[in-house]
Design a protein around this motif. Structure first.
Motif, PDB file in Angstrom:
ATOM      1  N   MET A   1      21.173  25.347 -30.770  1.00  0.00           N
ATOM      2  CA  MET A   1      20.982  25.961 -29.455  1.00  0.00           C
ATOM      3  C   MET A   1      19.722  25.407 -28.772  1.00  0.00           C
ATOM      4  N   ILE A   2      19.830  25.243 -27.477  1.00  0.00           N
ATOM      5  CA  ILE A   2      18.666  24.776 -26.701  1.00  0.00           C
ATOM      6  C   ILE A   2      18.298  25.891 -25.713  1.00  0.00           C
ATOM      7  N   ILE A   3      17.029  26.238 -25.673  1.00  0.00           N
ATOM      8  CA  ILE A   3      16.590  27.245 -24.690  1.00  0.00           C
ATOM      9  C   ILE A   3      15.404  26.701 -23.891  1.00  0.00           C
ATOM     10  N   PHE A   4      15.606  26.532 -22.601  1.00  0.00           N
ATOM     11  CA  PHE A   4      14.504  26.261 -21.678  1.00  0.00           C
ATOM     12  C   PHE A   4      14.140  27.592 -21.040  1.00  0.00           C
ATOM     13  N   ASP A   5      12.891  27.999 -21.179  1.00  0.00           N
ATOM     14  CA  ASP A   5      12.480  29.285 -20.628  1.00  0.00           C
ATOM     15  C   ASP A   5      11.358  29.061 -19.618  1.00  0.00           C
ATOM     16  N   ASN A   6      11.725  29.080 -18.342  1.00  0.00           N
ATOM     17  CA  ASN A   6      10.738  29.001 -17.259  1.00  0.00           C
ATOM     18  C   ASN A   6       9.818  27.793 -17.368  1.00  0.00           C
ATOM     19  N   GLY A  58       5.874  27.790 -19.655  1.00  0.00           N
ATOM     20  CA  GLY A  58       7.197  28.020 -20.214  1.00  0.00           C
ATOM     21  C   GLY A  58       7.332  27.412 -21.602  1.00  0.00           C
ATOM     22  N   SER A  59       8.546  27.454 -22.153  1.00  0.00           N
ATOM     23  CA  SER A  59       8.749  26.936 -23.505  1.00  0.00           C
ATOM     24  C   SER A  59      10.136  26.318 -23.650  1.00  0.00           C
ATOM     25  N   ILE A  60      10.221  25.413 -24.645  1.00  0.00           N
ATOM     26  CA  ILE A  60      11.500  24.757 -24.958  1.00  0.00           C
ATOM     27  C   ILE A  60      11.763  24.970 -26.440  1.00  0.00           C
ATOM     28  N   VAL A  67       9.514  23.683 -29.555  1.00  0.00           N
ATOM     29  CA  VAL A  67       8.920  22.349 -29.648  1.00  0.00           C
ATOM     30  C   VAL A  67       7.807  22.128 -28.634  1.00  0.00           C
ATOM     31  N   SER A  68       7.772  22.954 -27.592  1.00  0.00           N
ATOM     32  CA  SER A  68       6.812  22.682 -26.523  1.00  0.00           C
ATOM     33  C   SER A  68       5.371  22.952 -26.938  1.00  0.00           C
TER      34      SER A  68
END
Ligand code: ADP
Length: 245
Positions: A1-6, A58-60, A67-68
């Motif tokens: 799963m990939i999550i880009f958050d803001n 934000g975060s990835i 990873v960010s």
């Protein structure tokens, strides 16, 4: 799963951010396209995923790992969750197909015999068992990209990031590489993110579609739904370039 958050990323000296509060989720096992014109922010999104650029906010998260926030050895370990397929293949010219696929395994400290077996297995999966000892200069573009895909899969990543990966190929090779990606997704369960300026590539291969324009997400949903009723100016323009079959 990939999550880009803001996720926001602004380069020094630029008035507008290259990525502006970008949020999206790609479910495990999906094939998702990120489409945008030149300057939309696609390369920045990729560089932030691979750790080449740091996000400002934000975060990835990739495969459950944020990873960010990582650097150094922790980042390199996390990167094994992410296989990258490049536009120009980026193969090492002095190495055979087998040695190219073994390369990330050598870096990860995998024993030579095990790395060799794994590389042979992957070259077989991508249909190149007869090219194991060939050098890149003796292979077609399509074959080189198959080596690139095998190499990206070497460390058994959860996510395959395909960066304009068909742009250097003719339409026939391009279609066959897309078919390969779909079968790898189905057989191995790897999540695929295809980043491209060509809407037709996403149309042929993706079950989800994200459209990015001036650093912002302007479309996000099931590919068929998004393509059937584009809401944004940019996608409405891009859809006119498609041929429907
Ligand atoms: P794309 O890959 O979709 O063409 P980019 O991510 O390369 O888009 O660029 C997005 C925006 O960020 C553009 O306005 C571009 O000029 C700017 N940009 C990209 N890289 C840099 C950089 N290293 N320094 C300053 N601005 C950059």
């Amino acid at each position: 799963m990939i999550i880009f958050d803001n996720v926001t990323k602004k380069y020094r000296g630029m008035s507008a951010p290259a990525l502006d509060r970008v949020s999206f989720t790609v479910d495990a096992g999906a094939i998702c396209g990120v489409v945008g014109l030149s300057g939309a922010g696609k390369s920045t999104l990729i560089r932030c995923m691979t750790g080449l650029e740091r996000v400002d906010a934000g975060s990835i998260s990739i495969g459950g790992v944020n990873v960010s926030g990582l650097r150094g050895a922790q980042l390199r370990t996390a990167q094994r969750n992410l296989g990258v397929v490049f536009q120009h293949f980026n193969l090492l010219s002095q190495r055979t197909a087998l040695q190219n696929v073994m390369f990330p395994l050598e870096i990860a400290g995998v024993a030579h015999g095990e790395a060799c077996d794994r590389a042979r297995e992957l070259l077989d999966i991508v249909g190149l068992s007869d090219k194991v000892n060939s050098y890149p200069s003796k292979m077609s573009g399509g074959q080189q990209q198959r080596v690139g895909i095998a190499r990206a899969l070497a460390t058994n990543p959860k996510v395959l990031l395909c960066d304009e990966f068909t742009s250097a190929l003719d339409p026939i090779n391009s279609k066959s590489i897309l078919e390969l990606i779909k079968s790898l997704n189905a057989d191995l369960g790897v999540t695929v993110l295809i980043v491209t300026h060509q809407l037709s590539i996403a149309q042929q291969s993706c079950d989800r579609l994200i459209v990015i324009d001036e650093g912002q997400i302007v479309e996000n949903g099931p590919a068929q739904t998004v393509l059937a009723s584009p809401k944004s100016r940019i996608l409405r323009a891009m859809v006119t370039t498609l041929t429907w079959s």
